[in-house]
Design an enzyme around this catalytic site. Structure first.
Site, short mmCIF file in Angstrom:
data_model
loop_
_atom_site.label_atom_id
_atom_site.label_comp_id
_atom_site.label_asym_id
_atom_site.label_seq_id
_atom_site.Cartn_x
_atom_site.Cartn_y
_atom_site.Cartn_z
CD GLU A 164 37.52 32.36 40.94
OE1 GLU A 164 38.21 31.49 40.38
OE2 GLU A 164 36.67 32.09 41.80
CD GLU A 350 32.69 31.61 41.56
OE1 GLU A 350 33.43 30.69 41.97
OE2 GLU A 350 32.80 32.10 40.42
O1 IFM Z 1 33.82 26.38 39.20
C1 IFM Z 1 34.69 27.36 39.67
C2 IFM Z 1 34.33 28.72 39.09
O2 IFM Z 1 34.30 28.70 37.70
C3 IFM Z 1 35.32 29.75 39.54
N1 IFM Z 1 35.48 29.74 40.97
C4 IFM Z 1 35.71 28.47 41.61
C5 IFM Z 1 34.65 27.47 41.17
C6 IFM Z 1 34.89 26.12 41.86
O3 IFM Z 1 36.14 25.62 41.52
#
Ligand code: IFM
Length: 440
Positions: A164, A350
């Site tokens: 990210e 994710e």
């Molecule tokens: O916890 C975070 C992660 O570190 C990066 N993506 C989003 C998740 C939830 O906010």
């Protein structure tokens, strides 16, 4: 559900969110250590990752829990400053050894390691020299990549450069919610540029040092919807898409920034040669997609520079973080990515939800809302695959409850409940649901 037989099922974490041991065995300070220790008002309850889930000491127990769930892959990140305490220069052997032991433990358990090099915990020593705003950061990251790939390249095949990068640039340097807590849009664009160049610089090093390497990058991507049908709102949605999604995707897949956005944000761009972003367009083995929610926007002339504002649909179902639950957005996003960018493969690196979990008197953790979230998003994912999206695997966020950045430990995303006082781990009902899904 009819996922392909070779579909990969995993779960994800990141170093600062679970490891703890913040000053153990020579680990250098990170920007998150400094942020939590010196600007506690920006983190709920003045929490920090000092101890977190103490995964640094309990990784064996955690891998055993992964086996109980039946994970086939585990996505984790390396704390750069554990390996290079100053970010560059002398290597800390004890830090490297931790990741070596973790990888061996995973491989012995038949779990494929998916390693992310950078998940936000920049070494503070490099931040003191400007961090990602410094053009030298590209070379710093290349040096770190070289160290890691030489050391683990014989055992880790799947390498992700950044997690990210958009969040690092814009939440860290424009919205100020993450370290270094800056609110300067020009610097944010400069940081985004260097993150992209660093990805491009790391790629040939990974390919050279890792036999049969598979290279990826994970992006936070939200499908954008207009809040009303008029043309001006459709245009606003396209601008938000440019700001959040295309600003990263176009350089990575096409080697250029989106022209419409360049002219829109031109007054805020740093004095850099934007064409150099071409070096970020290295062939990717996979695109990592982190999906949580959609954005709904309306045109608004008062909100510069994008001239739009976000709204929440009235009937929205939400998680404990107030994020709208919108599984259809995952289908739409993946089909669009396939059509517009044709990645060789995609992984959901994710996807998950925070809810206020409690341990019941009988010691179990019943989390039906999280199960429903997974169920609906896996159905949406299956639809995307049926419509041609080349998605090869899914990583639940997160393996275990952890330090949720500015929300501290208040927000629980895990398949595994962590009691932060005793460090006792408990598989939630959602972990058992996920285990059965994987078996199925
Ligand atoms: O916890 C975070 C992660 O570190 C990066 N993506 C989003 C998740 C939830 O906010």
């Amino acid at each position: 559900m009819a996922f392909p037989k070779d579909f990969l099922w995993g779960a994800a974490t990141s170093s600062y969110q679970i490891e703890g041991a913040w000053n153990t065995d020579g680990r250098g300070e990170t920007v998150w250590d400094r942020f939590c220790h010196t600007v506690p008002s920006k983190v709920a309850n003045r929490d920090s990752g000092d101890v977190a889930c103490d995964h640094y000491h309990r990784y064996r127990e955690d891998v055993a829990l992964m086996c109980q769930i039946g994970l086939q892959a585990y996505r984790f990140s390396v704390a750069w400053s554990r390996v290079l305490p100053e970010g560059i220069g002398p290597v800390n052997k004890k830090g490297l050894d931790f990741y070596s032991r973790l990888v061996d433990e995973l491989l012995a358990a038949g779990i494929q390691p998916y390693l992310t090099l950078y998940h936000w915990d920049t070494p503070q020593a490099l931040q003191d020299r400007g961090g990602w705003a410094n053009p030298a950061s590209v070379q710093w990251f290349a040096e770190y990549t070289d160290v890691m790939t030489r050391y683990l390249g014989n055992r880790v095949q799947n390498w992700t450069t950044h997690n990210e990068p958009w969040i690092v640039a814009f939440v860290g340097y424009f919205y100020g919610g993450h370290p270094p807590g800056m609110t300067d849009l020009t610097t944010a664009y400069q940081v985004a540029h260097h993150l992209l160049l660093a990805h491009g610089a790391a790629a040939p090093i990974i390919r050279q040092n890792v036999p049969n390497s598979r290279l990826g990058i994970s992006l936070n991507l939200n499908p954008i919807y207009p809040g009303a049908p008029e043309t001006e709102h459709l245009s606003a949605a396209f601008r938000q898409d440019g700001f959040l999604n295309r600003w990263m995707l176009d350089p990575l897949f096409k080697g250029v920034y989106p022209a419409d956005m360049v002219s829109l944000v031109e007054p805020y761009l740093p004095p850099i040669d934007l064409t150099t972003v071409q070096s970020a367009a290295v062939p990717l083995d996979f695109l990592g997609v982190n999906y949580y929610l959609r954005n709904v926007v309306l045109h608004d002339d008062n909100e510069l520079p994008l001239r739009l504002r976000h709204i929440m649909p009235e009937d929205a179902q939400k998680t404990a973080l107030g994020w709208e639950i919108f599984p259809e957005g995952l289908t739409a996003l993946l089909v669009r990515l396939q059509q517009d960018y044709a990645p060789a493969a995609m992984y959901i690196t994710e996807n998950g939800s925070a809810f206020d979990d409690q341990v019941l008197a009988d010691g179990t953790v019943n989390d039906p809302q999280r199960i429903a979230y997974f169920e609906s998003h896996l159905a949406a994912l299956e639809q995307a695959i049926e419509q041609g999206a080349a998605v090869k695997g899914y990583f639940a966020w997160s393996l275990m409850d952890n330090f949720e950045w500015s929300h501290g430990y208040d927000k629980r995303f895990g398949l595994i409940y962590v009691d932060y006082t005793t460090q006792k781990r408990t598989l939630k009902q959602s972990a058992l649901y996920y285990r059965d899904k994987i078996r199925g």
